[in-house]
Enzyme design. Structure first.
Site: not given
Length: 212
Positions: A42, A131
């Protein structure tokens, strides 16, 4: 609108968060991390020229790599991510417009949640995984309490203040994906240092999750 993109089956539930990555170092860092055994990468959008870095990493790594963006806050960001070839969207929050645009492109989504209300909203909006952020504030006990009321099929990740030393405790809370940021990468680190940290994280994952 397309269906929810499932979170792909990774050899290890690890996502390397490369905040501050520069395009000039993107390929070398990305290859070092992937080579160590971390398949998901990411690049937060508050990094320098993030879409250029994402595009370079996507091109350099095999198609099995899950490369994308973090800190995705707007639908325009999702457009940029798709154009760069990214397949993973991570955000610190849950946003209807962002999730809807990601669904159109079939992008894997991992929105940030902190409460049961946010978690169930994310599920309704088609999140591929949740998340829990910042995980260090919630702790394994907090996530465990919420995990008990979530559907068993929901993939739960812990991000924020998490390092390879925390895997076992969060695993017991039902966490199977970990986002590793500053414990893995900082902008001033050499490729060799990042590679060493990635290998250590992989070893810790294998030990915690019983991988031979």
């Amino acid at each position: 609108m397309t269906e929810t993109a499932p979170f792909p089956k990774l050899e290890r539930g690890l996502v390397a968060i490369l905040r501050g990555l520069k395009p000039s170092e993107a390929v070398a860092i990305g290859q070092a991390i992937f080579g160590a055994g971390i398949e998901a990468i990411e690049v937060p959008l508050n990094s320098p020229e993030p879409f250029a870095s994402i595009a370079s990493i996507v091109e350099a790594l095999p198609p099995t790599a899950l490369v994308g963006a973090g800190t995705v806050l707007t639908a325009a960001d999702v457009d940029g991510l798709h154009k760069a070839g990214g397949r993973l969207l991570v955000s610190p929050n849950i946003d209807v417009e962002v999730m809807g645009r990601a669904m159109q492109y079939g992008i894997v989504t991992m929105p940030g949640v902190f409460t049961p209300t946010e978690a169930f909203q994310a599920i309704r909006l088609g999140a591929s995984a949740l998340k829990f952020f910042p995980a260090s504030v919630l702790g394994a006990a907090g996530i465990s309490a919420m995990r008990a009321v979530l559907p068993a099929s929901v993939l739960v990740g812990a991000v924020g203040g998490v390092s390879d030393k925390d895997f076992a405790g969060y695993k017991a809370a039902g966490v199977s994906v970990f986002g590793l940021g500053s414990s893995l990468f900082k902008p001033d680190m050499s490729v060799d240092e990042v590679a060493a940290r990635a290998k250590a994280a992989v070893q810790a994952w294998d030990a915690a999750f019983g991988v031979a």
